[in-house]
Design a protein around this motif. Structure first.
Motif, mmCIF file in Angstrom:
data_model
loop_
_atom_site.group_PDB
_atom_site.id
_atom_site.type_symbol
_atom_site.label_atom_id
_atom_site.label_comp_id
_atom_site.label_asym_id
_atom_site.label_seq_id
_atom_site.Cartn_x
_atom_site.Cartn_y
_atom_site.Cartn_z
ATOM 1 N N ALA A 171 0.839 -1.197 0.000
ATOM 2 C CA ALA A 171 0.000 0.000 0.000
ATOM 3 C C ALA A 171 0.875 1.249 0.000
ATOM 4 O O ALA A 171 0.569 2.238 -0.651
ATOM 5 C CB ALA A 171 -0.908 -0.013 1.224
ATOM 6 N N ASN A 172 2.032 1.187 0.680
ATOM 7 C CA ASN A 172 2.922 2.355 0.733
ATOM 8 C C ASN A 172 3.697 2.542 -0.554
ATOM 9 O O ASN A 172 3.930 3.655 -0.995
ATOM 10 C CB ASN A 172 3.947 2.192 1.867
ATOM 11 N N SER A 173 4.129 1.425 -1.150
ATOM 12 C CA SER A 173 4.989 1.569 -2.322
ATOM 13 C C SER A 173 4.188 1.992 -3.557
ATOM 14 O O SER A 173 4.735 2.508 -4.505
ATOM 15 C CB SER A 173 5.746 0.268 -2.595
ATOM 16 N N LYS A 204 13.572 -4.974 5.467
ATOM 17 C CA LYS A 204 14.109 -4.127 4.388
ATOM 18 C C LYS A 204 12.965 -3.437 3.662
ATOM 19 O O LYS A 204 11.913 -4.048 3.453
ATOM 20 C CB LYS A 204 14.828 -5.003 3.351
ATOM 21 N N TYR A 205 13.183 -2.176 3.277
ATOM 22 C CA TYR A 205 12.251 -1.497 2.364
ATOM 23 C C TYR A 205 12.888 -1.542 0.989
ATOM 24 O O TYR A 205 13.966 -0.950 0.809
ATOM 25 C CB TYR A 205 12.070 -0.024 2.748
ATOM 26 N N ASP A 206 12.280 -2.206 0.044
ATOM 27 C CA ASP A 206 12.827 -2.308 -1.323
ATOM 28 C C ASP A 206 14.325 -2.618 -1.301
ATOM 29 O O ASP A 206 15.112 -1.941 -1.978
ATOM 30 C CB ASP A 206 12.609 -0.991 -2.107
ATOM 31 N N PRO A 262 18.119 -2.235 4.016
ATOM 32 C CA PRO A 262 17.902 -2.757 5.364
ATOM 33 C C PRO A 262 17.613 -1.644 6.364
ATOM 34 O O PRO A 262 18.253 -0.594 6.335
ATOM 35 C CB PRO A 262 19.220 -3.473 5.697
ATOM 36 N N VAL A 263 16.626 -1.880 7.215
ATOM 37 C CA VAL A 263 16.293 -0.920 8.267
ATOM 38 C C VAL A 263 16.467 -1.576 9.640
ATOM 39 O O VAL A 263 17.038 -0.982 10.543
ATOM 40 C CB VAL A 263 14.842 -0.400 8.087
ATOM 41 N N LEU A 264 16.002 -2.806 9.765
ATOM 42 C CA LEU A 264 16.194 -3.547 11.019
ATOM 43 C C LEU A 264 17.120 -4.719 10.720
ATOM 44 O O LEU A 264 16.922 -5.444 9.731
ATOM 45 C CB LEU A 264 14.847 -4.063 11.549
ATOM 46 N N ALA A 293 15.711 6.206 19.796
ATOM 47 C CA ALA A 293 16.722 6.111 18.730
ATOM 48 C C ALA A 293 16.726 7.419 17.967
ATOM 49 O O ALA A 293 15.798 8.234 18.102
ATOM 50 C CB ALA A 293 16.401 4.958 17.790
ATOM 51 N N ARG A 294 17.745 7.584 17.120
ATOM 52 C CA ARG A 294 17.799 8.781 16.270
ATOM 53 C C ARG A 294 16.645 8.724 15.274
ATOM 54 O O ARG A 294 16.141 7.646 14.961
ATOM 55 C CB ARG A 294 19.109 8.785 15.479
ATOM 56 N N SER A 295 16.284 9.889 14.741
ATOM 57 C CA SER A 295 15.248 9.938 13.720
ATOM 58 C C SER A 295 15.680 9.101 12.508
ATOM 59 O O SER A 295 16.834 9.166 12.084
ATOM 60 C CB SER A 295 15.043 11.398 13.321
ATOM 61 N N GLY A 296 14.748 8.309 11.992
ATOM 62 C CA GLY A 296 15.042 7.498 10.808
ATOM 63 C C GLY A 296 15.719 6.180 11.144
ATOM 64 O O GLY A 296 16.111 5.433 10.242
ATOM 65 N N ALA A 297 15.845 5.872 12.453
ATOM 66 C CA ALA A 297 16.570 4.659 12.838
ATOM 67 C C ALA A 297 15.726 3.401 12.676
ATOM 68 O O ALA A 297 16.263 2.294 12.701
ATOM 69 C CB ALA A 297 17.050 4.785 14.280
ATOM 70 N N GLY A 298 14.417 3.548 12.550
ATOM 71 C CA GLY A 298 13.582 2.366 12.329
ATOM 72 C C GLY A 298 12.610 2.071 13.458
ATOM 73 O O GLY A 298 12.049 0.972 13.527
ATOM 74 N N LYS A 299 12.326 3.054 14.314
ATOM 75 C CA LYS A 299 11.413 2.818 15.443
ATOM 76 C C LYS A 299 9.988 2.509 14.944
ATOM 77 O O LYS A 299 9.388 1.528 15.369
ATOM 78 C CB LYS A 299 11.361 4.055 16.362
ATOM 79 N N SER A 300 9.492 3.365 14.030
ATOM 80 C CA SER A 300 8.116 3.159 13.538
ATOM 81 C C SER A 300 8.016 1.845 12.788
ATOM 82 O O SER A 300 7.008 1.135 12.882
ATOM 83 C CB SER A 300 7.705 4.296 12.604
ATOM 84 N N THR A 301 9.072 1.516 12.040
ATOM 85 C CA THR A 301 9.068 0.257 11.295
ATOM 86 C C THR A 301 8.982 -0.900 12.283
ATOM 87 O O THR A 301 8.182 -1.824 12.097
ATOM 88 C CB THR A 301 10.361 0.160 10.456
ATOM 89 N N LEU A 302 9.786 -0.806 13.349
ATOM 90 C CA LEU A 302 9.813 -1.886 14.332
ATOM 91 C C LEU A 302 8.434 -2.115 14.947
ATOM 92 O O LEU A 302 7.931 -3.241 14.965
ATOM 93 C CB LEU A 302 10.843 -1.540 15.425
ATOM 94 N N SER A 304 8.690 8.401 21.694
ATOM 95 C CA SER A 304 8.449 9.828 21.886
ATOM 96 C C SER A 304 9.775 10.582 21.870
ATOM 97 O O SER A 304 10.825 10.011 22.161
ATOM 98 C CB SER A 304 7.725 10.058 23.219
ATOM 99 N N HIS A 305 9.701 11.848 21.513
ATOM 100 C CA HIS A 305 10.885 12.697 21.580
ATOM 101 C C HIS A 305 10.839 13.607 22.801
ATOM 102 O O HIS A 305 11.543 14.594 22.880
ATOM 103 C CB HIS A 305 11.036 13.513 20.290
ATOM 104 N N ARG A 306 9.945 13.271 23.759
ATOM 105 C CA ARG A 306 9.844 14.072 24.979
ATOM 106 C C ARG A 306 10.462 13.289 26.125
ATOM 107 O O ARG A 306 10.024 12.162 26.412
ATOM 108 C CB ARG A 306 8.388 14.354 25.302
#
Ligand SMILES: Nc1ncnc2c1ncn2[C@@H]1O[C@H](COP(=O)(O)OP(=O)(O)OP(=O)(O)O)[C@@H](O)[C@H]1O
Length: 572
Positions: A115-117, A347-349, A352-354, A371-380, A526-528
């Motif tokens: 759906a995302n791709s 992996k996205y396409d 590797p992310v995780l 984790a840093r932004s873009g590190a894969g938290k949402s993916t996880l 969260s970033h808080r």
């Protein structure tokens, strides 16, 4: 000759599609049969009337045939009306509604990675353009071709009875007609494909522009619009003009062939009449049949062109169904006890992310992922209720592979709330219940739990309509309603991915206190700092792996990366 040369899977798919609508065939066969009869009768009645007038002078016979002729013409228009009405009702509308529904259900069942791709614009054009075209082209086009082929053979037989010599002349002109039309048909199909492709691009970009109005207003988007939208609008316009031109050329070719054919047949017919081989009535009946014959061939070829030119629409439509869908059935998740990740990769396409995650979350845990932004938290966290699936490794829930649980029970019990989850253009109540039945006091409870006191102050309270994507509410208000939508379902595991990033710190604190009390297992991104500190255990991620875990106090002492991330990316 195989007029429908296309690959095996396509043919099978189309057959499957057609089978659903075959029950309506009898009415079409009946109406088309009646239409054919009236068309066969009219020239015969003309012949009878004229031959009575010319050769017998019988006034009674002339009157009788004239009246019959009139009745047949009236019947013919009525049958035509019924035919078009039935085609619209039973084939076009029925198949459009049904196919749209099945395409929609399929899109909902696509794995999120698909759906995302895909572009949402592609899906929109499936509904707006492909489904109607599939219904009219693949279905009616083919039916039209075969019906008219049948008519053609019937008329040819009649022409042979009337005059063999004249029919041979007609056949030669029809062959010429067929050849020139076939050449033009290829042009029409190519132009139609280009038209559709450029339309899809334009639709996708238009959607992005509409969604980006606030950004464009700020940054004076005139050169953006020129480069981004106008170019694709221009491309679509050119492709559309080329398509219309090809269609028009094809129509003119039909007319030219018809005039040439008619003139030759008329000239040759007069010669035969002059030689006494045919009667005046026969010549006129012949001319009339021949005109109809051209109509039949034109309709058959239009059907054929329609069919071929809508094959790209069919491909787009069918592609959705050839994509893998999420397996929905499985065992019920009764009581969540633990979730284990074993050597999980994602992996996205191909990127590797995780990379080889191993850890466990137990019932009652209140954890945070840092984790840093873009590190894969949402993916996880999207892996935890199968919104995404690992490319390698396995996820177990209560020791059972996650794939073995029914999607419904999994997603009912493990709920993920993200900062950008949308509200729909309906009331706050409907956005919370999603049209399921919940007792009024439960709705009130979750509103309280999510600090939604602003709702009472709205003019229609909980029945206020929130606008497209919830634009009539502030970010923080929208996020609280989204959170209420999750909480009313009493999840056993609640994952909050920056879910309250738009809510002020104090309100967020009050919400979290209640959530941590009420919900058994909570996972927070969260970033808080104030939010993350509430977690009993914090996982620190880097390069797709878990680097360390422990309480805030422990990590601040021993994990350099943790303190680094806090300093660089966190707010108090
Ligand atoms: N649908 C997607 N297709 C391709 N790549 C993606 C997709 N979604 C995310 N990524 C990439 O995967 C990586 C991890 O993204 P993810 O959203 O999981 O990170 P994150 O840690 O949650 O980031 P943030 O804190 O900024 O929200 C990023 O590099 C991102 O570019």
């Amino acid at each position: 000759m195989n007029l429908f040369l296309f690959t095996g899977h396509l043919r099978d798919d189309i057959r499957k599609f057609e089978r659903k609508y075959k029950k309506h065939y009898p009415i079409f066969f009946l109406l088309e049969g009646l239409f054919l009869t009236t068309n066969v009768l009219t020239p015969l009645l003309i012949k009878k009337t004229i031959d009575s007038a010319f050769y017998r002078g019988d006034v009674g016979e002339i009157a009788l045939f004239s009246v019959l002729y009139f009745i047949v013409l009236v019947a013919q228009s009525f049958i035509m009306y019924k035919l078009n009405y039935s085609a619209a009702k039973y084939l076009l509308n029925a198949s459009r509604a049904r196919e749209s529904k099945s395409a929609y259900a399929k899109i909902l069942a696509l794995p999120l990675t698909y759906a995302n791709s895909q572009n949402t614009g592609d899906y929109l054009s499936v509904f707006m353009r492909d489904v109607p075209k599939v219904a009219s082209g693949v279905y009616l086009g083919r039916l039209q071709f075969f019906f008219n082929l049948g008519f053609f053979l019937a008329v040819l037989f009649l022409l042979f009875i009337l005059s063999v010599k004249l029919t041979l002349v007609v056949l030669v002109s029809i062959v010429l007609f067929f050849v020139s039309t076939s050449i033009l048909r290829k042009m029409v199909i190519r132009a139609s494909q280009r038209d559709q492709e450029s339309y899809q691009r334009f639709l996708k970009r238009s959607r992005e522009v509409v969604e980006g109005i606030p950004v464009l207003k700020q940054f004076s988007g005139s050169s953006f619009l020129k480069n981004f939208l106008d170019s694709s609008a221009g491309e679509w316009s050119r492709a559309s003009i080329a398509h219309s031109t090809a269609n028009e050329l094809s129509n003119r070719n039909i007319d030219i062939n018809r005039w040439i054919g008619s003139t030759i047949v008329l000239a040759f017919g007069i010669y035969l009449l002059w030689k006494g081989e045919i009667s005046v009535g026969t010549l006129l009946a012949f001319e009339s049949y021949m005109n109809w014959m051209y109509d039949i061939v034109r309709m058959a070829l239009t059907g054929l062109t329609m069919f071929f030119s809508t094959l790209p629409n069919w491909e787009n439509f069918a592609r959705i169904f050839s994509m893998p869908f999420e397996r929905a059935s499985g065992i019920n998740l009764e009581k969540f006890e633990k979730l284990q990740l074993r050597n999980v990769y994602f992996k996205y396409d191909g990127t590797p992310v995780l990379t080889g995650l191993n850890f466990e979350i137990n019932s009652g845990d209140k954890i945070a992922i840092v984790a840093r932004s873009g590190a894969g938290k949402s993916t996880l966290v999207s892996l935890f209720n199968r919104l995404l699936s690992p490319t390698e490794g396995e996820i177990l829930i209560n020791g059972v592979p996650i794939e073995q649980y029914s999607l419904q029970s999994l997603r009912r019990n493990i709920v993920l709330v993200r900062s950008n989850d949308i509200l729909f253009d309906t009331t706050i109540r409907n956005n919370i219940t999603l049209f399921e039945d919940f007792p009024e006091d439960e709705i009130e409870n979750v509103l309280k739990m999510c600090e939604c006191d602003f709702v009472e102050k709205l003019e229609s309270g909980i029945d206020t309509i929130v606008g497209e994507r919830g634009t009539k509410l502030s970010d923080g208000q929208r996020q609280r309603i989204v959170l209420a939508r999750a909480l009313i379902r009493k999840p056993q595991v609640l994952i909050l991915d920056e879910a309250t990033s738009g809510v002020d710190g104090k309100t967020e604190e009050r919400i979290f206190e209640k959530i941590l009390r009420e919900i058994e297992t909570v996972i927070i991104i969260s970033h808080r700092l104030s939010t993350v500190r509430k977690a009993k255990k914090i996982y620190v991620m880097e390069n797709g792996r878990i680097l360390d875990s422990g309480s805030h106090e422990e990590l601040i002492v021993r994990c350099e990366k943790y303190t680094e991330i806090l300093k660089e990316q966190f707010v108090e």
